[in-house]
Design a protein around this motif. Structure first.
Motif, PDB file in Angstrom:
ATOM      1  N   TYR A  75      64.033  29.107  43.416  1.00  0.00           N
ATOM      2  CA  TYR A  75      64.442  30.518  43.430  1.00  0.00           C
ATOM      3  C   TYR A  75      63.560  31.296  44.411  1.00  0.00           C
ATOM      4  N   PRO A  76      63.757  31.098  45.710  1.00  0.00           N
ATOM      5  CA  PRO A  76      62.876  31.755  46.695  1.00  0.00           C
ATOM      6  C   PRO A  76      62.941  33.278  46.647  1.00  0.00           C
ATOM      7  N   ALA A  77      64.135  33.840  46.402  1.00  0.00           N
ATOM      8  CA  ALA A  77      64.246  35.304  46.355  1.00  0.00           C
ATOM      9  C   ALA A  77      63.534  35.869  45.129  1.00  0.00           C
ATOM     10  N   PHE A  78      63.739  35.224  43.977  1.00  0.00           N
ATOM     11  CA  PHE A  78      63.094  35.688  42.750  1.00  0.00           C
ATOM     12  C   PHE A  78      61.583  35.537  42.817  1.00  0.00           C
ATOM     13  N   SER A  79      61.118  34.478  43.472  1.00  0.00           N
ATOM     14  CA  SER A  79      59.676  34.229  43.522  1.00  0.00           C
ATOM     15  C   SER A  79      58.927  35.335  44.260  1.00  0.00           C
ATOM     16  N   GLN A  80      59.618  36.028  45.184  1.00  0.00           N
ATOM     17  CA  GLN A  80      58.964  37.116  45.904  1.00  0.00           C
ATOM     18  C   GLN A  80      58.674  38.303  44.993  1.00  0.00           C
ATOM     19  N   ASN A  81      59.396  38.399  43.878  1.00  0.00           N
ATOM     20  CA  ASN A  81      59.154  39.494  42.930  1.00  0.00           C
ATOM     21  C   ASN A  81      57.936  39.248  42.048  1.00  0.00           C
ATOM     22  N   LEU A  82      57.356  38.060  42.153  1.00  0.00           N
ATOM     23  CA  LEU A  82      56.195  37.718  41.331  1.00  0.00           C
ATOM     24  C   LEU A  82      54.887  37.904  42.088  1.00  0.00           C
ATOM     25  N   PHE A  83      54.924  38.685  43.173  1.00  0.00           N
ATOM     26  CA  PHE A  83      53.724  38.867  43.980  1.00  0.00           C
ATOM     27  C   PHE A  83      52.592  39.504  43.187  1.00  0.00           C
ATOM     28  N   PHE A  84      52.944  40.307  42.168  1.00  0.00           N
ATOM     29  CA  PHE A  84      51.900  40.984  41.390  1.00  0.00           C
ATOM     30  C   PHE A  84      51.035  39.982  40.627  1.00  0.00           C
ATOM     31  N   LEU A  85      51.625  38.867  40.205  1.00  0.00           N
ATOM     32  CA  LEU A  85      50.833  37.827  39.530  1.00  0.00           C
ATOM     33  C   LEU A  85      49.833  37.204  40.498  1.00  0.00           C
ATOM     34  N   ARG A  86      50.288  36.981  41.735  1.00  0.00           N
ATOM     35  CA  ARG A  86      49.384  36.450  42.757  1.00  0.00           C
ATOM     36  C   ARG A  86      48.227  37.394  43.010  1.00  0.00           C
ATOM     37  N   GLN A  87      48.516  38.685  43.120  1.00  0.00           N
ATOM     38  CA  GLN A  87      47.472  39.657  43.417  1.00  0.00           C
ATOM     39  C   GLN A  87      46.497  39.801  42.254  1.00  0.00           C
ATOM     40  N   ILE A  88      47.012  39.762  41.026  1.00  0.00           N
ATOM     41  CA  ILE A  88      46.136  39.820  39.852  1.00  0.00           C
ATOM     42  C   ILE A  88      45.190  38.620  39.840  1.00  0.00           C
ATOM     43  N   PHE A  89      45.730  37.442  40.120  1.00  0.00           N
ATOM     44  CA  PHE A  89      44.915  36.226  40.146  1.00  0.00           C
ATOM     45  C   PHE A  89      43.829  36.315  41.213  1.00  0.00           C
ATOM     46  N   LEU A  90      44.196  36.760  42.424  1.00  0.00           N
ATOM     47  CA  LEU A  90      43.221  36.872  43.504  1.00  0.00           C
ATOM     48  C   LEU A  90      42.145  37.899  43.179  1.00  0.00           C
ATOM     49  N   ASN A  91      42.549  39.010  42.580  1.00  0.00           N
ATOM     50  CA  ASN A  91      41.566  40.034  42.208  1.00  0.00           C
ATOM     51  C   ASN A  91      40.570  39.503  41.180  1.00  0.00           C
ATOM     52  N   LEU A  92      41.076  38.737  40.208  1.00  0.00           N
ATOM     53  CA  LEU A  92      40.181  38.175  39.189  1.00  0.00           C
ATOM     54  C   LEU A  92      39.238  37.137  39.778  1.00  0.00           C
ATOM     55  N   VAL A  93      39.747  36.337  40.727  1.00  0.00           N
ATOM     56  CA  VAL A  93      38.889  35.348  41.389  1.00  0.00           C
ATOM     57  C   VAL A  93      37.776  36.050  42.167  1.00  0.00           C
ATOM     58  N   LYS A  94      38.147  37.108  42.913  1.00  0.00           N
ATOM     59  CA  LYS A  94      37.136  37.860  43.667  1.00  0.00           C
ATOM     60  C   LYS A  94      36.117  38.504  42.732  1.00  0.00           C
ATOM     61  N   ALA A  95      36.583  38.961  41.566  1.00  0.00           N
ATOM     62  CA  ALA A  95      35.688  39.644  40.640  1.00  0.00           C
ATOM     63  C   ALA A  95      34.662  38.704  40.021  1.00  0.00           C
ATOM     64  N   ILE A  96      34.997  37.421  39.899  1.00  0.00           N
ATOM     65  CA  ILE A  96      34.102  36.503  39.195  1.00  0.00           C
ATOM     66  C   ILE A  96      33.152  35.771  40.138  1.00  0.00           C
ATOM     67  N   VAL A  97      33.392  35.846  41.463  1.00  0.00           N
ATOM     68  CA  VAL A  97      32.577  35.093  42.410  1.00  0.00           C
ATOM     69  C   VAL A  97      31.114  35.531  42.350  1.00  0.00           C
ATOM     70  N   ALA A  98      30.867  36.833  42.481  1.00  0.00           N
ATOM     71  CA  ALA A  98      29.485  37.329  42.518  1.00  0.00           C
ATOM     72  C   ALA A  98      28.725  37.060  41.212  1.00  0.00           C
ATOM     73  N   PRO A  99      29.266  37.413  40.035  1.00  0.00           N
ATOM     74  CA  PRO A  99      28.533  37.102  38.796  1.00  0.00           C
ATOM     75  C   PRO A  99      28.304  35.608  38.597  1.00  0.00           C
ATOM     76  N   LEU A 100      29.280  34.794  38.992  1.00  0.00           N
ATOM     77  CA  LEU A 100      29.137  33.350  38.831  1.00  0.00           C
ATOM     78  C   LEU A 100      28.041  32.805  39.730  1.00  0.00           C
ATOM     79  N   LEU A 101      28.023  33.235  40.990  1.00  0.00           N
ATOM     80  CA  LEU A 101      26.979  32.794  41.914  1.00  0.00           C
ATOM     81  C   LEU A 101      25.599  33.229  41.424  1.00  0.00           C
ATOM     82  N   PHE A 102      25.473  34.501  41.055  1.00  0.00           N
ATOM     83  CA  PHE A 102      24.176  35.033  40.647  1.00  0.00           C
ATOM     84  C   PHE A 102      23.645  34.311  39.416  1.00  0.00           C
ATOM     85  N   SER A 103      24.470  34.199  38.384  1.00  0.00           N
ATOM     86  CA  SER A 103      24.010  33.576  37.141  1.00  0.00           C
ATOM     87  C   SER A 103      23.704  32.098  37.328  1.00  0.00           C
TER      88      SER A 103
END
Length: 207
Positions: A75-103
């Motif tokens: 479902y290539p057309a429908f999959s484009q509507n799920l971009f918000f899940l991708r962005q949420i995932f990327l934001n969470l990954v970016k948020a955990i990098v610094a605390p994970l490295l430091f600790s």
């Protein structure tokens, strides 16, 4: 169903699905599209059962990756509507990098009894990192040259001009390694500054 049986079921389903698609792809035998479609989703169901029985984050990551690939393919057309899940995932990954490295760095270095032991562990870690990175690059180069992924894709026109960057001298590079503000380094996502500060902070705690 226990973990081992679920793993065997997923492996058998994967083998069957792969065999059906190979036979159809090379025109060895004609297979109905509905059968291929159903086989893919049956494999996804088997992989979900395996992840549920395994109760492991790695298994769920594998299942999510395969599910994402299948949804994008079917479902290539429908999959484009799920971009918000991708962005949420990327934001969470970016948020955990610094605390994970430091600790990780602070606990790993400050938890040892002396700096000599940390030094030995450090050069072994660097050697391991270099070897693993080289192997990963070799695997990536071989895979991309064999699969020819991306061939035939039309490159989109760049809508905005990229900002011009000023080349830095060696002294400016050296200065840039050491952060003037640790919080700002986290905000800007400067991983090297975070690592350097974490190592120095851990050594200070150890001394």
């Amino acid at each position: 169903m226990n973990n081992r049986k679920a793993g065997k079921l997923s492996l058998i389903l994967f083998t069957i699905v792969t065999l059906l698609h190979v036979l159809n792809w090379y025109n060895i035998t004609s297979i109905c599209g509905i059968i291929l479609f159903a086989s893919r989703w049956i494999f996804i169901a088997g992989l979900c059962i395996y992840a549920w029985s395994k109760k492991s984050l790695t298994a769920w990551i594998l299942f999510s990756m395969v599910l994402g690939i299948l949804i994008g393919y079917e479902y290539p057309a429908f999959s484009q509507n799920l971009f918000f899940l991708r962005q949420i995932f990327l934001n969470l990954v970016k948020a955990i990098v610094a605390p994970l490295l430091f600790s990780t760095l602070v606990v790993g270095i400050a938890g040892h009894s002396n700096l000599k032991q940390v030094g030995r562990l450090g050069w072994k870690s660097l050697l391991y990192f270099e070897i693993v990175t080289t192997v990963a690059l070799a695997i990536g180069l071989v895979a991309i040259n064999l699969s020819q992924a991306g061939v035939g894709i039309v490159q989109p026109e760049i809508l905005e001009k990229l900002p011009e960057t000023k080349p830095l001298t060696w002294s400016e590079h050296l200065i840039d390694i050491f952060p003037s503000n640790f919080i700002k380094a986290i905000y800007d996502g400067k991983v090297l500054q975070i690592v350097v500060f974490s190592v120095l902070f851990a050594i200070g705690l150890l001394c």
